[in-house]
Design an enzyme around this catalytic site. Structure first.
Site, short mmCIF file in Angstrom:
data_model
loop_
_atom_site.label_atom_id
_atom_site.label_comp_id
_atom_site.label_asym_id
_atom_site.label_seq_id
_atom_site.Cartn_x
_atom_site.Cartn_y
_atom_site.Cartn_z
N GLY A 86 0.85 -1.19 0.00
CA GLY A 86 0.00 0.00 0.00
C GLY A 86 0.88 1.24 0.00
NE ARG A 187 -9.51 1.78 -9.96
CZ ARG A 187 -8.42 2.34 -9.49
NH1 ARG A 187 -8.36 3.64 -9.34
NH2 ARG A 187 -7.37 1.62 -9.14
CG ASP A 270 -5.09 -7.58 9.44
OD1 ASP A 270 -4.76 -7.81 10.62
OD2 ASP A 270 -4.26 -7.45 8.52
CG HIS A 294 -2.14 -3.48 9.50
ND1 HIS A 294 -2.28 -2.20 9.05
CD2 HIS A 294 -1.76 -4.20 8.41
CE1 HIS A 294 -2.02 -2.14 7.76
NE2 HIS A 294 -1.69 -3.36 7.35
CB ILE A 295 -0.96 -9.58 11.98
CG1 ILE A 295 -2.37 -10.17 12.19
CG2 ILE A 295 -0.48 -8.87 13.23
CD1 ILE A 295 -2.42 -11.29 13.23
CB SER A 297 2.45 -8.87 5.20
OG SER A 297 2.90 -7.86 6.09
P1 NDP Z 1 -3.63 -4.45 -6.20
O1 NDP Z 1 -3.26 -3.13 -6.76
O2 NDP Z 1 -3.20 -5.69 -6.90
O3 NDP Z 1 -5.20 -4.54 -6.00
C1 NDP Z 1 -5.97 -3.45 -5.61
C2 NDP Z 1 -7.36 -3.66 -6.13
O4 NDP Z 1 -8.16 -2.56 -5.67
C3 NDP Z 1 -7.45 -3.67 -7.67
O5 NDP Z 1 -8.07 -4.85 -8.08
C4 NDP Z 1 -8.34 -2.46 -7.97
O6 NDP Z 1 -9.25 -2.74 -8.99
C5 NDP Z 1 -9.10 -2.32 -6.66
N1 NDP Z 1 -9.76 -1.03 -6.60
C6 NDP Z 1 -9.24 0.20 -6.83
N2 NDP Z 1 -10.21 1.12 -6.74
C7 NDP Z 1 -11.35 0.45 -6.47
C8 NDP Z 1 -12.68 0.85 -6.27
N3 NDP Z 1 -13.04 2.13 -6.36
N4 NDP Z 1 -13.60 -0.10 -5.99
C9 NDP Z 1 -13.25 -1.40 -5.90
N5 NDP Z 1 -12.00 -1.83 -6.10
C10 NDP Z 1 -11.06 -0.92 -6.37
O7 NDP Z 1 -3.08 -4.43 -4.70
P2 NDP Z 1 -2.84 -5.67 -3.70
O8 NDP Z 1 -3.89 -6.69 -3.94
O9 NDP Z 1 -1.43 -6.07 -3.72
O10 NDP Z 1 -3.12 -4.92 -2.30
C11 NDP Z 1 -4.39 -4.36 -2.03
C12 NDP Z 1 -4.38 -3.58 -0.75
O11 NDP Z 1 -4.30 -4.45 0.36
C13 NDP Z 1 -3.18 -2.64 -0.56
O12 NDP Z 1 -3.37 -1.42 -1.25
C14 NDP Z 1 -3.15 -2.47 0.93
O13 NDP Z 1 -3.92 -1.35 1.28
C15 NDP Z 1 -3.81 -3.72 1.47
N6 NDP Z 1 -2.87 -4.59 2.18
C16 NDP Z 1 -3.14 -4.93 3.47
C17 NDP Z 1 -2.31 -5.77 4.17
C18 NDP Z 1 -2.61 -6.15 5.57
O14 NDP Z 1 -1.67 -6.44 6.31
N7 NDP Z 1 -3.86 -6.18 5.98
C19 NDP Z 1 -1.08 -6.33 3.56
C20 NDP Z 1 -0.91 -5.93 2.19
C21 NDP Z 1 -1.77 -5.09 1.54
P3 NDP Z 1 -8.99 -2.17 -10.47
O15 NDP Z 1 -7.79 -2.91 -10.94
O16 NDP Z 1 -10.23 -2.51 -11.18
O17 NDP Z 1 -8.76 -0.71 -10.29
#
Ligand code: NDP
Length: 329
Positions: A86, A187, A270, A294-295, A297
């Protein structure tokens, strides 16, 4: 690599990072590392001081990197490497304007985060923390037909909001539980969704038809506050809500109201706002809300690999060469 004045380049690390990362930085021999030598976040004043004159900055998702920090760093700053996938904590427009490169850690944490999200979903749906508590407090009197019942995945409809790297990995793990329909929203529709028989649907359809909703999208101005009163009011009363993206995607007051009124069955989080969630927060009084710190990863190997990747990204930025994972914007 040395600066024009023949000195090693300066990098600032905002926290202790996994040793795998430190080893790579030391072995490279091109930078002088200064670090906020603690497992706790750097205070703002110490960040502003530490970053002064740095050529590289290695930061975490808890560090807000905005114009003030970039100004404090000054014109030497070539690269920011974040130990996270993120990047909503980075002021991307400001960074771009100044021609600073950004490294991040996609892919390497996908499996660990997906695994944790599945665990959280099962914990919330099958009431695991409540069960553990009853065993400890003597509430377990006998096997009772209607005691501690929850909701199962077999034959269910699961909705994934944000079928990106992590969302897809969650879907792949949930399908073998016997999920009947896999809906997703975002999107754009994804070709790869075919692998999990994913149906691309409008958000409203996903919310009203899913038995389990998993939020795995990135935090953007559009997704901030997306899960609010209107959202929860469209969910089934038996619905289970899980968020492993970013806390601020959810309006927590509205979630509390939905959980305490029986509008929805349970939630697993989380991520929260703020982090840490204050111990007197209303959500923590609810039996049907499972909150983790927030665990996503947090496996030993994933954190080691994230440490190494963030160090390699930093070095690539310092040397002006390819970074293994550069954010393109
Ligand atoms: P990606 O960029 O692969 O995936 C993000 C997804 O979000 C895409 O599919 C995108 O869809 C979607 N998205 C963006 N805008 C919207 C919207 N308006 N409505 C619905 N979906 C939307 O990232 P990752 O999968 O690698 O990571 C995702 C998130 O997970 C990170 O940004 C981070 O915030 C969180 N995270 C949390 C962790 C934790 O410890 N809990 C660990 C790692 C990450 P589209 O392609 O169609 O735009």
């Amino acid at each position: 690599m040395q600066t024009a004045a023949g000195k090693l380049m300066k990098v600032f690390l905002t926290r202790r990072i996994p040793p795998e990362g430190m080893k790579i930085l030391s072995a490279a021999g091109i930078c002088e590392v200064s670090q906020w030598d603690s497992d706790e976040p750097v205070q703002r004043a110490d960040l502003l001081k530490g970053v002064q004159g740095a050529h590289g900055l290695l930061c975490l998702l808890s560090d807000k990197i905005d114009a003030e920090v970039l100004d404090a760093a000054g014109p030497n700053l070539k690269v920011i490497s974040t130990l996270s996938v993120g990047y909503d904590h980075l002021a991307i427009d400001e960074i771009k304007k100044r021609g600073i490169r950004v490294g991040y850690t996609p892919d390497v944490l996908t499996d660990a985060t997906a695994e944790l999200t599945v665990a959280l979903l099962l914990a919330a749906a099958r009431r695991l923390p409540e069960g553990v508590e009853e065993v400890k407090n003597g509430g377990w009197s006998s096997w009772k037909p209607l005691w501690l019942c929850g909701y199962g995945l077999s034959g269910s409809t699961v909705g994934v909001i944000g079928l990106g790297r992590i969302g897809m990995a969650i879907a792949q793990r949930l399908m073998p539980f016997g999920v009947k329909r896999l809906l997703y929203s975002g999107r754009t529709a994804k070709d790869y969704a075919a692998e999990v028989n994913g149906e691309y649907v409008p958000l409203d359809t996903l919310v009203s038809e899913s038995d389990f909703i998993v939020v795995s999208c990135s935090l953007t101005p559009e997704t901030q506050g997306m899960c609010d009163k209107a959202f929860f009011s469209k969910m089934k009363n038996t619905g289970v809500f899980v968020n492993s993206s970013r806390g601020i995607v959810v309006n927590q007051e509205d979630l509390y109201a939905a959980l305490s009124s029986g509008q929805i069955a349970a939630a697993g989080l989380d991520v929260t706002t703020p982090e840490p969630l204050p111990t007197n927060h209303p959500l923590l009084t609810l039996k049907n809300c499972v909150v983790l710190p927030h665990i996503g990863s947090a496996t030993y190997s994933t954190r080691g690999i994230m440490g190494a990747l963030s160090a390699q990204n930093l070095l690539g930025g310092l040397q002006g060469t390819d970074m293994p994972s550069e954010l393109t914007f």
